[in-house]
Design an enzyme around this catalytic site. Structure first.
Site, PDB file in Angstrom:
ATOM      1  N   GLY A  79      -2.291 -36.331   0.009  1.00  0.00           N
ATOM      2  CA  GLY A  79      -1.216 -36.982  -0.908  1.00  0.00           C
ATOM      3  C   GLY A  79      -1.513 -36.622  -2.445  1.00  0.00           C
ATOM      4  O   GLY A  79      -0.601 -36.215  -3.115  1.00  0.00           O
ATOM      5  N   LYS A 107      -3.300 -29.745  17.250  1.00  0.00           N
ATOM      6  CA  LYS A 107      -2.488 -28.623  16.845  1.00  0.00           C
ATOM      7  C   LYS A 107      -1.789 -27.903  17.746  1.00  0.00           C
ATOM      8  O   LYS A 107      -0.781 -27.129  17.671  1.00  0.00           O
ATOM      9  CB  LYS A 107      -3.207 -27.792  15.641  1.00  0.00           C
ATOM     10  CG  LYS A 107      -3.822 -28.594  14.608  1.00  0.00           C
ATOM     11  CD  LYS A 107      -4.783 -27.776  13.978  1.00  0.00           C
ATOM     12  CE  LYS A 107      -5.237 -28.545  12.499  1.00  0.00           C
ATOM     13  NZ  LYS A 107      -6.417 -27.862  12.025  1.00  0.00           N
ATOM     14  N   GLY A 144      -7.260 -28.253   3.216  1.00  0.00           N
ATOM     15  CA  GLY A 144      -7.674 -28.429   1.735  1.00  0.00           C
ATOM     16  C   GLY A 144      -6.233 -28.936   0.902  1.00  0.00           C
ATOM     17  O   GLY A 144      -5.144 -28.852   1.632  1.00  0.00           O
TER      18      GLY A 144
END
Ligand SMILES: NC(=O)c1ccc[n+]([C@@H]2O[C@H](COP(=O)([O-])OP(=O)(O)OC[C@H]3O[C@@H](n4cnc5c(N)ncnc54)[C@H](OP(=O)(O)O)[C@@H]3O)[C@@H](O)[C@H]2O)c1
Length: 323
Positions: free
Chosen positions: A15, A204, A298
């Site tokens: 965020g 995923k 990241g």
């Protein structure tokens, strides 16, 4: 100039990255979407923590305060876990907001229902960041391979696992020591269970299954193994390299998926993908085998995927936003 009002759900690693990119690249965003992007609210959990946001941004732990803001256009969601996130997004779609999410657990479990609801409510959901962060896997499948049938998928979808296996092999170090290094470098969470047990990669590959085949295999039929149980001796001395590979294939009517560490030799496309990188190999009917590789986690790579989704949605609906 028109304004696009955005709210961020979550202001952690991801965020904060999204917030920073929106602020630093405002001029480029204006050119791309023809509007000023204003972050008007942020949802967090701990109201006592200091937040590095402008004074006029509403910081709250109450989703209803955010959904009471008039004319909110888009929500960037990067909180953790399936609930209450799914409920928040469900309400946001009813409200009429576009959604951009990085939350793979939530999306693997509820993505299909949310996409249906989004269609009914004429809003879009961007979920590029849920798989391999900044590596554009989702859009490559959605837009660049529409005429192709995708046969098998083989992928390294967890940077922490790939980093640990690479370091153990290269430096002949034990699992526990390399895990500590990964944590100190920010490549692994304080609680690394989801990464080293393969759960993160599992979510995923389920998202990819939904996207490619329109359905997921029964979760309990998927062989799921993490890297924690592989013997150190095997990692140091095998011919070939251990890679934690998520695999997906439709055989007849049945979707087969596995998530497990296996030994690959030099000929394998994932053999040379080392360190924290993610990579996805798509076997396609016309274009052949395509491999996409890059940083799968990241702050900036993930924010990149979310902002690219944002641009895509608002370039698409520019006319609607501007009217
Ligand atoms: N980190 C990555 O590289 C990466 C890459 C791709 C996808 N993702 C996904 O992105 C999501 C966020 O990851 P992250 O690394 O940014 O996590 P993080 O650093 O732990 O940040 C999570 C944020 O969400 C807030 N939050 C958590 N639960 C909440 C709740 N119930 N209500 C309101 N706010 C809540 C936290 O609030 P406080 O600040 O008050 O604690 C924090 O701001 C996860 O779903 C993750 O799987 C992460």
């Amino acid at each position: 100039m028109p304004i696009i009002k955005a709210a961020l759900l979550g202001l952690g690693t991801v965020g904060a990255g999204v917030y920073e990119v929106i602020r630093n690249q405002q001029e480029q965003l204006k050119e791309l979407v023809g509007a000023e992007v204003q972050v008007v609210a942020v949802l967090i959990q701990d109201t006592d923590k200091e937040r590095e946001v402008e004074k006029d941004v509403l910081v709250t732990n109450n989703i209803q305060e955010i959904l009471a803001i008039p004319d909110l256009d888009v929500i960037f969601e990067s909180i953790v876990g399936a609930e209450p996130t799914n409920r928040y997004l469900d309400e946001a779609i009813e409200y009429g907001c576009h959604i951009i999410t990085a939350n793979k657990e939530m999306f693997a479990k509820h993505g299909e229902a949310l996409l249906e609801k989004a269609l009914e409510n004429d809003v879009q959901i961007g979920f590029e960041a849920t798989v391999a962060a900044g590596v554009p896997v989702i859009r490559t499948i959605q837009q660049q391979l529409q005429l192709n049938k995708i046969g098998r998928v083989q992928a390294l979808l967890n940077g922490t696992s790939n980093f640990i296996l690479t370091e153990m092999r290269k430096k002949q170090l034990p699992f526990a020591k390399v895990l500590k290094t990964a944590q100190s470098l920010g490549f692994a969470e304080a609680d690394p269970t989801n990464d080293v047990e393969g759960i993160d990669a599992f979510y995923k590959i389920m998202i990819l299954s939904q996207l490619i085949y329109g359905e997921q295999p029964e979760w309990n039929t998927v062989e799921l193994k993490g890297i924690a149980s592989v013997s150190e001796d095997k990692i140091y001395h095998s011919d070939g390299r251990y890679k934690h590979i998520a695999e997906l294939e439709k055989v007849g009517d049945r979707i087969q998926a596995t998530v497990r560490p296996i030994i690959v030799d030099e000929q394998h496309p994932l053999y040379s993908v080392e360190g924290v990188d993610n990579a996805v190999v798509l076997e396609t009917s016309l274009a052949g085998a395509i491999m996409i590789q890059g940083p799968g986690a990241g702050s900036k790579p993930t924010a990149s995927a979310m902002l690219e989704d944002f641009i895509h949605i608002f370039q698409d609906s520019k006319a609607a936003v501007l009217s």
